[in-house]
Scaffold this motif. Structure first.
Motif, short mmCIF file in Angstrom:
data_model
loop_
_atom_site.label_atom_id
_atom_site.label_comp_id
_atom_site.label_asym_id
_atom_site.label_seq_id
_atom_site.Cartn_x
_atom_site.Cartn_y
_atom_site.Cartn_z
N PRO A 55 27.98 -44.02 57.64
CA PRO A 55 26.84 -44.62 58.04
C PRO A 55 26.85 -45.07 59.10
CG PRO A 55 26.93 -44.85 56.00
CD PRO A 55 28.41 -44.75 56.05
N MET A 56 26.23 -44.11 60.23
CA MET A 56 26.36 -44.27 61.75
C MET A 56 24.56 -43.49 62.05
SD MET A 56 26.99 -41.64 64.00
CE MET A 56 27.56 -43.04 64.94
N ALA A 57 24.48 -43.83 63.51
CA ALA A 57 23.76 -43.50 64.14
C ALA A 57 24.00 -43.29 65.98
CB ALA A 57 22.30 -44.72 64.70
N TYR A 58 23.58 -42.33 66.09
CA TYR A 58 23.87 -41.01 67.80
C TYR A 58 22.24 -41.29 68.29
CZ TYR A 58 24.43 -38.58 71.44
OH TYR A 58 24.86 -37.72 72.98
N ALA A 59 21.97 -42.08 69.86
CA ALA A 59 21.21 -42.93 70.26
C ALA A 59 20.97 -41.64 71.55
CB ALA A 59 20.32 -43.92 70.06
N ASP A 60 20.31 -41.07 72.24
CA ASP A 60 20.34 -40.71 73.36
C ASP A 60 19.53 -41.44 73.76
OD1 ASP A 60 19.49 -39.26 75.73
OD2 ASP A 60 21.03 -37.72 74.82
N HIS A 61 19.45 -42.07 74.74
CA HIS A 61 18.48 -42.78 75.69
C HIS A 61 17.19 -41.72 76.74
CE1 HIS A 61 19.28 -46.17 72.78
NE2 HIS A 61 20.36 -46.25 72.81
N ALA A 62 18.06 -41.32 77.37
CA ALA A 62 17.63 -40.11 78.10
C ALA A 62 16.43 -39.49 77.68
CB ALA A 62 19.15 -39.91 78.91
N ARG A 63 16.82 -38.64 76.80
CA ARG A 63 16.39 -38.05 76.13
C ARG A 63 15.51 -38.61 74.88
NH1 ARG A 63 21.61 -35.39 76.91
NH2 ARG A 63 21.43 -33.84 78.37
#
Length: 222
Positions: A55-63
């Motif tokens: 389990p993990m997460a991917y965060a795109d803070h720009a979009r």
């Protein structure tokens, strides 16, 4: 980026080892996530390559989107909110209120969602397109055992496509019908019930539930 150390059993020799696991990746690790490199490790004992999914997460803070890869065998009422406890309270509140949030159960789905949001597409529309295209392809090519369609973007042609996954692996691709996409976006999505329009779990079961005829659709989480 946040990491932790996890243990894994080598798929080939069975020895137990440790590896760094990316708990939260961001846009600086896009390539590694898209190609599932963050899940690969080499066994120190037999030097065999392992794919260890966690389990993990991917965060795109720009979009402003976050996609969480969850373990479907683990029961959790609100996995994203629980996962975001690792952030400070203000940042967690910002993500929950102002980011597009999704949960997925495979690395292929994780990569697909990233591409979808990066190219400004609506994943709800694309899931409905997939169901329609799968039905069309099945009637045209009855011997083609289609398992899944995955959104992809061919940069050279600047073309949105669906890669076709069959029992034999990935084969040909079909172009996304732009008129179908725009029609669903403008006509179907606004008419969906609130729960269906704002769920965090958008997949084939969601599409069947949205179309109203899938008897085995999973309960949707808001």
């Amino acid at each position: 980026m946040k990491t932790e150390v996890i243990q894994y059993a080598c798929h080939q020799c069975g020895k137990i080892h440790e590896m760094p696991a990316i708990r939260i990746a961001d846009e600086t690790m896009e390539k590694e996530v898209l190609h599932a490199e963050i899940f690969r490790t080499i066994c120190p004992s037999c030097h065999g390559e392992n794919a260890i999914y966690y389990p993990m997460a991917y965060a795109d803070h720009a979009r402003r989107f976050l996609i969480q890869l969850i373990d479907p065998s683990e029961e959790c009422e609100d996995p994203i909110s629980e996962f975001l406890d690792e952030y400070d309270p203000e940042e967690k509140e910002e993500i929950l209120n102002h980011y597009e949030l999704r949960t997925v159960v495979s690395s292929n789905q994780l990569a697909e969602k990233i591409l979808i949001f990066e190219h400004g597409r609506d994943d709800r529309v694309l899931e409905l397109c997939k169901v329609i295209l799968k039905g069309t392809l099945a009637s045209q090519y009855p011997d083609l055992k289609i398992r899944n369609l995955f959104y992809t973007f061919r940069a050279a042609q600047k073309e949105d496509q669906f890669s076709i996954e069959t029992d034999d692996g990935f084969g040909q691709a079909v172009q996304l019908p732009e008129d179908l996409y725009e029609g669903i976006l403008s006509d179907a999505i606004p008419k969906l019930p609130e729960k269906l329009r704002h769920t965090r779990e958008v997949d084939e079961d969601w599409a069947f539930a949205a179309m109203g005829y899938h008897p085995y659709a999973k309960p949707l989480k808001s």
